[in-house]
Structure formats: structure tokens, C-alpha cells
Write a protein that holds these residues in place. Structure first.
Motif, mmCIF file in Angstrom:
data_model
loop_
_atom_site.group_PDB
_atom_site.id
_atom_site.type_symbol
_atom_site.label_atom_id
_atom_site.label_comp_id
_atom_site.label_asym_id
_atom_site.label_seq_id
_atom_site.Cartn_x
_atom_site.Cartn_y
_atom_site.Cartn_z
ATOM 1 N N GLY A 1 0.778 -1.313 0.140
ATOM 2 C CA GLY A 1 -0.042 -0.056 -0.051
ATOM 3 C C GLY A 1 0.965 1.347 0.138
ATOM 4 N N GLY A 2 2.164 1.135 -0.173
ATOM 5 C CA GLY A 2 3.144 2.322 -0.137
ATOM 6 C C GLY A 2 4.072 2.143 0.614
ATOM 7 N N GLN A 3 5.221 3.366 0.427
ATOM 8 C CA GLN A 3 6.464 3.134 1.178
ATOM 9 C C GLN A 3 7.147 4.451 1.057
ATOM 10 N N THR A 4 7.942 4.692 1.991
ATOM 11 C CA THR A 4 8.904 5.753 1.683
ATOM 12 C C THR A 4 10.025 5.702 2.733
ATOM 13 N N VAL A 5 11.215 6.356 2.513
ATOM 14 C CA VAL A 5 12.288 6.320 3.359
ATOM 15 C C VAL A 5 12.907 7.633 3.700
ATOM 16 N N LEU A 6 13.218 8.179 4.781
ATOM 17 C CA LEU A 6 13.410 9.300 5.296
ATOM 18 C C LEU A 6 14.686 9.640 5.932
ATOM 19 N N PRO A 7 15.605 10.220 5.868
ATOM 20 C CA PRO A 7 16.848 10.501 6.536
ATOM 21 C C PRO A 7 16.659 11.030 7.834
ATOM 22 N N VAL A 8 17.235 10.328 8.858
ATOM 23 C CA VAL A 8 16.964 10.616 10.277
ATOM 24 C C VAL A 8 17.293 12.014 10.455
ATOM 25 N N SER A 9 18.663 12.300 9.827
ATOM 26 C CA SER A 9 19.207 13.776 10.086
ATOM 27 C C SER A 9 18.423 14.697 9.559
ATOM 28 N N GLU A 10 17.581 14.745 8.833
ATOM 29 C CA GLU A 10 16.510 15.699 8.002
ATOM 30 C C GLU A 10 15.239 15.619 8.500
ATOM 31 N N LEU A 11 14.847 14.960 9.446
ATOM 32 C CA LEU A 11 13.546 15.024 10.055
ATOM 33 C C LEU A 11 12.958 16.130 10.798
ATOM 34 N N TRP A 12 11.915 16.553 10.578
ATOM 35 C CA TRP A 12 11.445 17.948 11.121
ATOM 36 C C TRP A 12 10.713 17.379 12.211
ATOM 37 N N PRO A 13 10.950 17.529 13.596
ATOM 38 C CA PRO A 13 10.140 17.281 14.672
ATOM 39 C C PRO A 13 8.756 17.654 14.561
ATOM 40 N N GLY A 14 7.858 16.994 15.226
ATOM 41 C CA GLY A 14 6.326 17.685 15.281
ATOM 42 C C GLY A 14 5.436 16.479 14.300
ATOM 43 N N VAL A 15 4.222 16.918 14.620
ATOM 44 C CA VAL A 15 3.298 16.286 13.443
ATOM 45 C C VAL A 15 3.433 16.695 12.003
ATOM 46 N N ARG A 16 3.674 15.579 11.337
ATOM 47 C CA ARG A 16 4.131 15.786 9.946
ATOM 48 C C ARG A 16 3.484 15.127 8.879
ATOM 49 N N THR A 17 3.091 15.580 7.719
ATOM 50 C CA THR A 17 2.686 14.458 6.573
ATOM 51 C C THR A 17 3.598 13.950 5.763
ATOM 52 N N VAL A 18 3.362 12.695 5.615
ATOM 53 C CA VAL A 18 4.444 11.783 5.192
ATOM 54 C C VAL A 18 3.921 11.210 3.856
ATOM 55 N N PRO A 19 4.232 11.421 2.767
ATOM 56 C CA PRO A 19 3.816 11.126 1.346
ATOM 57 C C PRO A 19 4.295 9.642 1.052
ATOM 58 N N LEU A 20 3.554 8.837 0.466
ATOM 59 C CA LEU A 20 4.144 7.636 -0.051
ATOM 60 C C LEU A 20 4.222 7.151 -1.294
ATOM 61 N N PHE A 21 5.282 6.408 -1.577
ATOM 62 C CA PHE A 21 5.690 6.112 -2.899
ATOM 63 C C PHE A 21 5.180 4.625 -3.482
ATOM 64 N N ASP A 22 5.140 4.215 -4.892
ATOM 65 C CA ASP A 22 5.023 3.052 -4.886
ATOM 66 C C ASP A 22 6.185 2.232 -5.051
#
Length: 595
Positions: A556-577
Motif C-alpha cells: 500500500g505504499g512506502q517511503t524512506v526518510l533520512p533521520v538527520s533531516e526529520l522535522w520534529p512534530g506532527v508531519r505529513t509523510v507522502p508515500l511512494f509505489d
């Protein structure tokens, strides 16, 4: 009765409101609105400042808070507060659940220091960049080269061979059934697309199997195609590599001797059974995910064919070395990053020369072997020199390997087969979302430091926990827009769950998952997970959504995000095929907190 129930499911709509707004969102809204039903621009500005929004000060003509309120309320009647526009709790939720207004990555632009030598950066690197599919019989084309450059890849690999009439240069995977493409076409496409995704330098690594007259033709062709954007130094050897900033808009050439090409393939068969100690294996729950199998049982015939190729290649090794030795001066002069294996063991090859810098290439198995006993030697080498890691030759289907063994040792060019897709490639693409997606990521300081006693970072040492990351998965939405109603289940809404975890060094790597939410296109989980990180600088957050099924779960979807760039707080995370293309609508609402 079942039929009517099915129709109800298919026509049911989930509007923002009491059921879909997470409790944490309501708490945030109440905290910053002062307990009132409305949040004005000033209150939203305070919320943005508290979560690190760099444009929340109100100095610009229209700051972030004003833009958000204007966008959320656009085309709607505005709820006044003291005569000014204001957001309701549902409006606030809509803002938080907007990818455009509230992304998960802190920086959307280049923000690393780009003035250090090239050896100080991880560089987005492709392997056999011209192949459209498998390593043995797919077509060669400039199309995968263009695609790679469009996503920000900065290192393109070309294998140069004489054409059938020996009067021109073809690009193909030598002595296989791959159909060739002309060098000129590849170079022309590289020039056209080199800087569409990033202004920073493109490096072309050349596998050279040419006679001296064809090498001279390559030199002429390269100069004609690239002209002034081709960078090459005046001196014979570089004592230090230039910086990405100094090389903006430039193209560089790098070559390695044919001997290395043959050794890479020869070592392939000898080392087939090698399993890097660093890897957690092919378990589905392993941190970097199960990659496409290496096709051992299925490709016994192909393996035998490859053995035959190896013996034939060894027969011509001396001819190719002679051709390299007699390379025309104008060709040698264009090579900025000189490559090759010095004589002796790999450990000997890792010794730095204080008078010059160079590039060394190792197969994934060679890296695993030398890293097991000589990890600090690799780290020391990569502080000044470039190290390129490439896939083992038995990856006939263009699969990839765990990139973290290279990264934790400072290897700048962890080369991947970009023409396919799979979890390992998801990690590679996610890693290079950092630093504005420019294809160059500054290596962490610990990889560049040398202690007074001469010691450097030891990747095999037990490391303390540096930080703790808390990740909360609130809810998801968008599958109704991007999938057919019957894609997951024929007679009911889907049953989604989320897998979330860390890919990184072995001590940091883990995967966890939420419960299954049954029969919902807009699932709400509100589950939190905690991850202790020893090397957060290169760690990645992995997220996958699956739909539970008795036989086999649907993707149903996936994403990978670098920990060093994460923006703290409540965020929208778009998914990829599966192939890495972003869905139009599918997204998750998540939060990230560093402790």
C-alpha cells in the motif's frame, strides 16, 4: 444483505471531524489557541516557531503562518476571530495533513557546507548506468541514464568497447548479450540532463576496453560534447580533490584499468557464498529489507555461461592493459579522478599517498572481507581518497546490496543498479533526499576525524546510544483516490497496517508494525514506537503500508526518510509505489520526536 453492505462501504465518505482528527492534534490546537475554538495567525505563528519553522518570524511580506491560513481558507468563508481570519481545529488538522504545507523533511534546499573536497561527501552513484534491465541480456540505452540524472544521481558509469567494425565506440556490458548504444548518444544525453536536478558536478566513470586510436576518438568526442563544462586539472596528479561548490555545473571523467574489471568478475564466482558479517540477512523484518534474490538456483546455466566468459576475458587481459599503457596523451589529460588498484593486497591498496589522491573500487564482497579486519584502514583511506563499491557480478537481475557497510566506512560512491526497484534501492533514494536532494551529502564529522594518537573511527566498535527517536503513526488517507475500489478486497474496504523502523548500522536496525485496522479507507492507528540510535547521522526511517490478507499481504505504499533531516512534530509523510514514484494522494500523518 451482504450486497447492500458492500454498497454502503463503497459510498461511505470520511469528512474531517470528530472521528478523523487525532487526539494529539486536538491537544496541540487547544494549547496554542489558548483553549478557544479558533486559532489566529499569531497563534499559528507561535506554533510554527515552537516546531522549528524557519520562516515563522513574521518579517517577510507574507510569512509562513499567513500563507498557511490563506491556503487553508482559500475559496471558503473565513471564520473571524477579533475581525481576522482564523482556523478551526479541523482547519488545523487539514494544515497538518498537507504534504505541501507540512512536509516531514526539515530542509528542502542545500544546507550542508559544499566547500570541502569531494572526498568529504557521500555521492549518489549509479552502476552500469546504461542498462535497461538485467546484466546479461537487456538493451543498453541512454534512457536509464536520463532517468538517473533526473532523480539527482551524480555518478554515471559507462563501459566502453569497440563497435563491430572497430572504428567507433559502443557502450555495453562486455561479452554479454546486451544490445549496445553509442557513446556519443550517452554523452549527449548526459550533457542535456546533467544539471536538471542538481547544479553539482557529474562524474562519469569509464570502464575502458579500447585501443589507443579509439581512446583518442573518445578524447575528441568528450571535448566536442562537453566543451567548457568539462573539468580537468592542469597538473598530472591532484593533491586534493576540488569541492562540489567549485565544480558546480562541471563534468569530470574517472577511469579504472581493465584489470580491475576482470578481477571484479573473477572474484564474483570465487566469493559467491560470502555473506557480509554486517548484513542481518534476508529476513523480511531486517532493517534494510529483503532484496530481490541473487538467483542462484534459477540461474545455474547463466552461472556456467558467466564462468566461460571469465576465462575468455582473462585471455585478453594483457591486450587491454597494453592498450591502456599506450593511451594517447590527450586522453590521459582529461582524466581528473584517476582510478585503479595498486599492486599488492587490498589492505596495501588502502594506503594513502600524501602527494596525490585517487579512486579505488571494491566489490561488495571485497569490502565485506577487508571491513571485517581492517575497518579503520578503510575509514582513513576515505578521508582523502574516493572509494567506490559496486555490486557483485552474480546480481544478474540488477538487484542491489546493503549500502550501510559502505557508508559507515566512509565510502563515497556506493554504486547501485538504478534500473530496477526494491527495498535496497528505496534506501538509496531515501538517503539522498538529504541536503536538498542535490546528490551530495556531507559525511558526518566522526568519519573525517583523526585522533592525536592517529586512530580513526572504528565501525566494528560497540557504540553508545546518541539519541532516541520516537515515531508515532496517527492515520492514513488517499488510497481511495489512487487505487480502484476493489484493488485490495473485492467486497469490503481494506485492512491496513504500517511497518515502521530504522535502517542503519546493525545495532540501530529494526522494524516494528502497528495493529491491523479493519475495513477502513482512512485507517487510524495512533501507535508510537521508540528507537535508540547509535549512528543517527546515517540512519534512515523506513515506512511501509500493507493491506492484510490471509494469503499474501498487498502493498500500500512506502517511503524512506533520512533521520538527520526529520522535522520534529506532527508531519505529513507522502508515500511512494514499488518503483519509487510518488502517489498522487496516499499519505500518512506521523510525528517525530528526538529525546
Amino acid at each position: 444483505m451482504g450486497t447492500y453492505k458492500c454498497c454502503i462501504f463503497f459510498t461511505r465518505r470520511f469528512a474531517p471531524g470528530e472521528a478523523s482528527t487525532p487526539e494529539d492534534v486536538r491537544t496541540l490546537f487547544s494549547r496554542f489557541s489558548g483553549g478557544t475554538p479558533y486559532m489566529g495567525v499569531d497563534e499559528l505563528r507561535r506554533y510554527l516557531a515552537a516546531t522549528g519553522e524557519p520562516d515563522a518570524g513574521g518579517d517577510a511580506e507574507m510569512d509562513a503562518a499567513e500563507r498557511i491560513v490563506d491556503r487553508i481558507l482559500q475559496g471558503r468563508s473565513r471564520t473571524p476571530r477579533f475581525g481576522k481570519p482564523a482556523l478551526t481545529v479541523d482547519d488545523f488538522h487539514s494544515f497538518l495533513f498537507s504534504e505541501e504545507l507540512n512536509p516531514p523533511i526539515r530542509q528542502a534546499k542545500v544546507h550542508h557546507n559544499m566547500n570541502a573536497p569531494l572526498s568529504h561527501y557521500f555521492i549518489y552513484t549509479g552502476h552500469n548506468s546504461y542498462l535497461t534491465g538485467n546484466q546479461l541480456s537487456s538493451d543498453c540505452s541512454d534512457a536509464p541514464i536520463i532517468k538517473a540524472l533526473q532523480i539527482g544521481v551524480r555518478v554515471i558509469e559507462l563501459d566502453m568497447w569497440p563497435n563491430s567494425s572497430k572504428d567507433d565506440i559502443d557502450i555495453l556490458h562486455g561479452r554479454t548479450l546486451t544490445a549496445p548504444v553509442s557513446l556519443l548518444k550517452c554523452l549527449t544525453s548526459i550533457k542535456e540532463y546533467a544539471f536538471v536536478a542538481s547544479p553539482y558536478p557529474v562524474i562519469i566513470t569509464l570502464e575502458d576496453h579500447l585501443t589507443s586510436d579509439l581512446q583518442a576518438k573518445v578524447a575528441k568526442m568528450v571535448l566536442e560534447v562537453f566543451g567548457d563544462i568539462l573539468y580537468y586539472p592542469e597538473s598530472k596528479h591532484l593533491q586534493e580533490f576540488p569541492s562540489p561548490e567549485a565544480l558546480k555545473g562541471r563534468v569530470l571523467l574517472s577511469t579504472k584499468p581493465p584489470k580491475e574489471y576482470l578481477e571484479a568478475k573473477g572474484g564474483t564466482m570465487k566469493d559467491r557464498g560470502t555473506v557480509p558479517k554486517f548484513s542481518k540477512g534476508e529476513n523480511e523484518e531486517s532493517a534494510w529489507g529483503r532484496e530481490v534474490p541473487d538467483i542462484q538456483d534459477e540461474l545455474q546455466d547463466a552461472n556456467k555461461h558467466q564462468d566461460d566468459l571469465l576465462y575468455r576475458e582473462r585471455d585478453v587481459d594483457e591486450d587491454e592493459k597494453k592498450a591502456r599503457k599506450n593511451a594517447p596523451l590527450e586522453y590521459k589529460h582529461l582524466i581528473t579522478i584517476k582510478a585503479g588498484k595498486p599492486k599488492g593486497s587490498v589492505v596495501d591498496a588502502l594506503k594513502s599517498d600524501p602527494d596525490k589522491v585517487r579512486r579505488l573500487s571494491l566489490s561488495e564482497q571485497e569490502l565485506a572481507k577487508v571491513a571485517a579486519r581492517h575497518g579503520p584502514n578503510i575509514v582513513s583511506f576515505t578521508q582523502r581518497n574516493l572509494l567506490r563499491i559496486y555490486p557483485k557480478g552474480t546480481r544478474f537481475n540488477s538487484s542491489n546490496y546493503n549500502p550501510f557497510l559502505g557508508w559507515v566506512h566512509g565510502a563515497q560512491m556506493v554504486a547501485f543498479n538504478m534500473q530496477g526497484y526494491g527495498r535496497a534501492l528505496w534506501l538509496m533514494n531515501g538517503f539522498y533526499k538529504a541536503n536538498g536532494g542535490c546528490g551530495y551529502v556531507k559525511k558526518p564529522d566522526f568519519l573525517m576525524q583523526t585522533c592525536p594518537d592517529g586512530k580513526v573511527f572504528d565501525p566494528t566498535a560497540d557504540l553508545p546510544v546518541k539519541t532516541t527517536l520516537k515515531v508515532k503513526v496517527y492515520m492514513g488517507d488517499g488510497w481511495q483516490q489512487d487505487f480502484k475500489q476493489t484493488h485490495f478486497d473485492s467486497y469490503s474496504p481494506p485492512d491496513f497496517y504500517v511497518k515502521v523502523g530504522i535502517a542503519g548500522v546493525p545495532s540501530d536496525s529494526t522494524m516494528k508494525k502497528t495493529r491491523v485496522v479493519e475495513d477502513s479507507w482512512v485507517p487510524v492507528w495512533e501507535e508510537q514506537f521508540t528507537f535508540q540510535l547509535t549512528v543517527p547521522e546515517i540512519a534512515l526511517v523506513r515506512v511501509e503500508v500493507h493491506e492484510y490478507d490471509v494469503n499474501e499481504d498487498d502493498f500500500g505504499g512506502q517511503t524512506v526518510l533520512p533521520v538527520s533531516e526529520l522535522w520534529p512534530g506532527v508531519r505529513t509523510v507522502p508515500l511512494f509505489d514499488h518503483q519509487g514514484f510518488k502517489f498522487k494522494s496516499v499519505k500518512l500523518l506521523m510525528s517525530f520526536e528526538f529525546v
